[in-house]
Design a protein around this motif. Structure first.
Motif, PDB file in Angstrom:
ATOM      1  N   SER A  12       0.826  -1.202   0.000  1.00  0.00           N
ATOM      2  CA  SER A  12       0.000   0.000   0.000  1.00  0.00           C
ATOM      3  C   SER A  12       0.861   1.252   0.000  1.00  0.00           C
ATOM      4  CB  SER A  12      -0.923  -0.009   1.229  1.00  0.00           C
ATOM      5  OG  SER A  12      -1.652   1.189   1.314  1.00  0.00           O
ATOM      6  N   PHE A  13       1.967   1.217   0.737  1.00  0.00           N
ATOM      7  CA  PHE A  13       2.852   2.385   0.818  1.00  0.00           C
ATOM      8  C   PHE A  13       3.578   2.620  -0.511  1.00  0.00           C
ATOM      9  CE2 PHE A  13       7.328   3.674   1.703  1.00  0.00           C
ATOM     10  CZ  PHE A  13       7.072   5.021   1.933  1.00  0.00           C
ATOM     11  N   THR A  14       4.172   1.553  -1.084  1.00  0.00           N
ATOM     12  CA  THR A  14       4.984   1.718  -2.292  1.00  0.00           C
ATOM     13  C   THR A  14       4.135   1.978  -3.532  1.00  0.00           C
ATOM     14  OG1 THR A  14       5.012  -0.692  -2.587  1.00  0.00           O
ATOM     15  CG2 THR A  14       6.869   0.327  -1.411  1.00  0.00           C
ATOM     16  N   ARG A  15       2.889   1.545  -3.546  1.00  0.00           N
ATOM     17  CA  ARG A  15       2.035   1.741  -4.718  1.00  0.00           C
ATOM     18  C   ARG A  15       1.163   2.989  -4.627  1.00  0.00           C
ATOM     19  NH1 ARG A  15      -0.134  -4.514  -5.485  1.00  0.00           N
ATOM     20  NH2 ARG A  15       1.883  -5.400  -6.126  1.00  0.00           N
ATOM     21  N   SER A  16       1.300   3.718  -3.515  1.00  0.00           N
ATOM     22  CA  SER A  16       0.496   4.926  -3.332  1.00  0.00           C
ATOM     23  C   SER A  16       0.889   5.984  -4.353  1.00  0.00           C
ATOM     24  CB  SER A  16       0.684   5.475  -1.915  1.00  0.00           C
ATOM     25  OG  SER A  16       0.094   6.745  -1.789  1.00  0.00           O
ATOM     26  N   ALA A  17      -0.113   6.799  -4.776  1.00  0.00           N
ATOM     27  CA  ALA A  17       0.149   7.882  -5.721  1.00  0.00           C
ATOM     28  C   ALA A  17       1.073   8.929  -5.126  1.00  0.00           C
ATOM     29  CB  ALA A  17      -1.170   8.529  -6.147  1.00  0.00           C
ATOM     30  N   SER A  18       1.077   9.033  -3.819  1.00  0.00           N
ATOM     31  CA  SER A  18       1.916  10.024  -3.142  1.00  0.00           C
ATOM     32  C   SER A  18       3.195   9.396  -2.585  1.00  0.00           C
ATOM     33  CB  SER A  18       1.132  10.677  -1.992  1.00  0.00           C
ATOM     34  OG  SER A  18       0.724   9.698  -1.068  1.00  0.00           O
ATOM     35  N   PHE A  19       3.646   8.289  -3.233  1.00  0.00           N
ATOM     36  CA  PHE A  19       4.824   7.569  -2.728  1.00  0.00           C
ATOM     37  C   PHE A  19       6.044   8.472  -2.673  1.00  0.00           C
ATOM     38  CE2 PHE A  19       8.665   5.105  -3.840  1.00  0.00           C
ATOM     39  CZ  PHE A  19       8.794   4.392  -2.672  1.00  0.00           C
ATOM     40  N   GLY A  20       6.284   9.241  -3.748  1.00  0.00           N
ATOM     41  CA  GLY A  20       7.446  10.129  -3.786  1.00  0.00           C
ATOM     42  C   GLY A  20       7.417  11.154  -2.685  1.00  0.00           C
ATOM     43  N   LYS A  21       6.249  11.768  -2.479  1.00  0.00           N
ATOM     44  CA  LYS A  21       6.102  12.772  -1.419  1.00  0.00           C
ATOM     45  C   LYS A  21       6.291  12.142  -0.052  1.00  0.00           C
ATOM     46  CE  LYS A  21       2.704  16.031   0.410  1.00  0.00           C
ATOM     47  NZ  LYS A  21       1.353  16.581   0.252  1.00  0.00           N
ATOM     48  N   SER A  22       5.677  10.983   0.159  1.00  0.00           N
ATOM     49  CA  SER A  22       5.802  10.310   1.449  1.00  0.00           C
ATOM     50  C   SER A  22       7.242   9.870   1.692  1.00  0.00           C
ATOM     51  CB  SER A  22       4.864   9.097   1.503  1.00  0.00           C
ATOM     52  OG  SER A  22       3.524   9.502   1.374  1.00  0.00           O
ATOM     53  N   LEU A  23       7.918   9.426   0.618  1.00  0.00           N
ATOM     54  CA  LEU A  23       9.290   8.966   0.762  1.00  0.00           C
ATOM     55  C   LEU A  23      10.202  10.114   1.172  1.00  0.00           C
ATOM     56  CD1 LEU A  23      11.201   6.558   0.454  1.00  0.00           C
ATOM     57  CD2 LEU A  23      11.519   7.226  -1.936  1.00  0.00           C
ATOM     58  N   GLY A  24      10.018  11.276   0.535  1.00  0.00           N
ATOM     59  CA  GLY A  24      10.824  12.442   0.895  1.00  0.00           C
ATOM     60  C   GLY A  24      10.607  12.855   2.335  1.00  0.00           C
ATOM     61  N   LEU A  25       9.342  12.839   2.762  1.00  0.00           N
ATOM     62  CA  LEU A  25       9.029  13.190   4.140  1.00  0.00           C
ATOM     63  C   LEU A  25       9.640  12.188   5.110  1.00  0.00           C
ATOM     64  CD1 LEU A  25       7.490  15.039   6.084  1.00  0.00           C
ATOM     65  CD2 LEU A  25       5.475  13.588   5.748  1.00  0.00           C
ATOM     66  N   LYS A  26       9.603  10.905   4.732  1.00  0.00           N
ATOM     67  CA  LYS A  26      10.143   9.880   5.621  1.00  0.00           C
ATOM     68  C   LYS A  26      11.662   9.989   5.734  1.00  0.00           C
ATOM     69  CE  LYS A  26       6.399   6.540   5.125  1.00  0.00           C
ATOM     70  NZ  LYS A  26       5.971   6.699   6.509  1.00  0.00           N
ATOM     71  N   ILE A  27      12.321  10.401   4.642  1.00  0.00           N
ATOM     72  CA  ILE A  27      13.769  10.600   4.716  1.00  0.00           C
ATOM     73  C   ILE A  27      14.094  11.708   5.713  1.00  0.00           C
ATOM     74  CG2 ILE A  27      15.790  11.393   3.422  1.00  0.00           C
ATOM     75  CD1 ILE A  27      14.616   9.947   0.988  1.00  0.00           C
ATOM     76  N   LEU A  28      13.321  12.798   5.656  1.00  0.00           N
ATOM     77  CA  LEU A  28      13.505  13.882   6.619  1.00  0.00           C
ATOM     78  C   LEU A  28      13.256  13.396   8.037  1.00  0.00           C
ATOM     79  CD1 LEU A  28      13.919  16.879   7.344  1.00  0.00           C
ATOM     80  CD2 LEU A  28      11.469  17.226   6.877  1.00  0.00           C
ATOM     81  N   MET A  29      12.210  12.594   8.217  1.00  0.00           N
ATOM     82  CA  MET A  29      11.897  12.071   9.542  1.00  0.00           C
ATOM     83  C   MET A  29      12.992  11.134  10.052  1.00  0.00           C
ATOM     84  SD  MET A  29       9.185  13.614  10.332  1.00  0.00           S
ATOM     85  CE  MET A  29       8.782  12.748  11.837  1.00  0.00           C
ATOM     86  N   ILE A  30      13.656  10.421   9.134  1.00  0.00           N
ATOM     87  CA  ILE A  30      14.748   9.537   9.543  1.00  0.00           C
ATOM     88  C   ILE A  30      15.899  10.344  10.130  1.00  0.00           C
ATOM     89  CG2 ILE A  30      16.568   8.031   8.643  1.00  0.00           C
ATOM     90  CD1 ILE A  30      14.465   6.828   6.761  1.00  0.00           C
TER      91      ILE A  30
END
Length: 494
Positions: A12-30
């Protein structure tokens, strides 16, 4: 089954339309997670030696126990503000043979692996190891203390879920909790019942009798079962639909007709506030933050800082103005295109928003009158702040609203909900709060206090007198931005 649930969530996470946006946010959160992890790890290693050096006559472990309740209180507030409730898309599971108990257990157990639960371990474990290896504390006693303390942290995790669910369902259900905390805080403040010392003594006894660590774990199981039972009862698709049908407010608000042409828009805004959680929360937060002055007015450190008292006045009389006004017209995002397609005068639409916010400033000003207890100067500054809010800050917030292009889902939880937040919302807070304080400080420093009060009040009066002109300009501004705003509101998922 749990591994399948994890696999489904990953897909669900990797196939989401907002995957790129979520991934960038998660990198910041890391990066943020690594920073806080390092800080907590350093705290765990250095805390015992620092306490030993600063308080050589006291046991560092006893000092930690004494302030443990304060730490747990901040832990709860931190989680309440930032930690999201565990969620899972249950619709696909309704048509396949998956038991509700397994799904709910997965949701609750998944929360144990949250960063919020890992972070406390980064100071608890090093603190315990330092006390055992370097200062020769009994290993079994410290181990029992560590297990019991961490079990209390996990209790906060599940207790937070219970409180947040109650908060999302109805703010009224939180009133007993707030009253109880306020009573305990007052008893502790006045020295009638020092709850922190009693809690610390209980942890001291836990250290002396490490087998008592089973008690926090029993409490943890009780809170877990409470969450489990509550979630299983809500494991139905139509439950929320039934709940919503009971919450509809059908008042006709006939008394608003006396406001003339802006009455229909005023009715719309009042119904929006009464019927939706996030909008309704602005009312409760405004009333709650009226107590903001109690932090500063009695404090001797601020008595020679009238500019800061003005800041408090601007904040207290304008808290609804800021929470509601900066999201105009995002509150109407779900039907804004319909409003703009009708023969509805934009000027009346904006006038109703400004009228509602102006009334809120006046009401909050009246509610701050008990602060006369701290002197007439406080009341005078609050009146000055209210005049400035009405004359200057209200038009400024409406102007900032013309840049809004992000929609708001009124059905979502109001807690840490940043829907509708854009650059304009962050930037507008600077002139709204800082500009009047800076002008007041400047005039007060180089001329006099009386002239400073007159200057701020004068700016507000000028803004009130110029409101028709400002309203005309704002109307033109919103008309030019109409199609940009409509297009932005359509992009709800971006």
């Amino acid at each position: 089954m749990f591994s399948k649930f994890l696999w489904l969530e990953w897909k669900s996470f990797t196939r989401s339309a907002s995957f790129g946006k979520s991934l960038g946010l998660k990198i910041l959160m890391i990066f943020l997670a690594l920073y806080f992890s390092a800080m907590f790890l350093f705290l765990g290693v250095a805390l015992f030696p620092l306490l030993k050096e600063s308080f050589p006559e006291q046991d560092p472990l006893a000092i930690v126990n004494r302030f443990a309740l304060t730490y747990i209180g901040f832990e709860f507030i931190f989680r309440f503000m930032l930690q999201s409730l565990p969620v899972m898309n249950i619709k696909p599971l309704m048509v396949i043979p998956v038991s509700k108990k397994k799904a709910v257990n997965y949701i609750l157990l998944k929360s144990l692996y949250s960063f919020y639960n890992i972070l406390p371990l980064l100071w608890i474990i090093p603190f315990g190891l330092v006390s055992i290896l370097k200062y020769d504390y009994p290993a079994w006693n410290v181990l029992g203390w560590m297990l019991g303390f961490y079990a209390l942290v996990l209790c906060v995790n599940y207790f937070n879920f219970i409180v947040k669910k109650k908060f999302n369902e109805s703010l009224k259900q939180l009133i007993p909790v707030i009253i109880g905390v306020a009573i305990l805080g007052a008893l502790d403040y006045y020295g009638i019942f020092d709850i922190g010392s009693y809690f610390g003594s209980a942890l001291d006894y836990l250290y002396d009798q490490p087998y008592l660590a089973v008690i926090p774990f029993i409490l943890l199981v009780i809170l877990y079962q409470w969450n489990l039972s509550d979630l299983r009862k809500k494991f139905y698709l139509d439950r929320d639909l039934k709940a919503k049908s009971k919450e509809v407010n059908t008042q006709d608000l006939g008394w608003t007709r006396k406001f003339g042409s802006i009455a229909p828009f005023l009715q719309l805004d009042i119904k929006l506030i009464l019927r939706n959680k996030r909008a309704k929360t602005t009312i409760f937060m405004s009333l709650l933050l009226l107590c903001y002055g109690l932090i500063f007015y009695p404090n001797d450190a601020y008595q020679d800082m009238p500019a800061f008292f003005l800041f408090v006045g601007v904040f207290m009389t304008g808290v609804f103005m800021m929470n509601f006004g900066q999201f105009v017209p995002s509150w109407d995002s779900s039907y804004y295109s319909m409003i703009m397609s009708q023969n509805i005068p934009m000027r009346q639409y904006l006038a109703s928003k400004m009228g509602l916010i102006t009334v809120s400033v006046v009401v909050l000003l009246i509610l701050t009158t008990p602060y006369i207890y701290f002197g007439w100067e406080v009341v005078l500054l609050n009146i000055t702040a209210a005049i400035y809010n009405i004359g200057v800050n209200v038009p400024m917030l409406i102007f900032a609203g013309s840049f809004n292009k992000k929609s708001i889902d009124l059905d979502k939880s109001p807690v840490m909900n940043y829907q509708g937040m854009g650059v304009s919302q962050w930037l507008v807070g600077i002139p709204v709060m800082a500009f009047p304080v800076f002008i007041f400080w400047l005039v007060n420093k180089f001329i006099s206090y009386e002239v400073a009060v007159g200057t701020i009040a004068g700016l507000g009066i000028i803004g009130i007198l110029m409101r028709p002109v400002l309203l005309t300009y704002l109307t033109q501004r919103y008309r030019r931005r109409k199609y940009v705003t409509i297009q932005g509101f359509k992009q709800k998922g971006e």
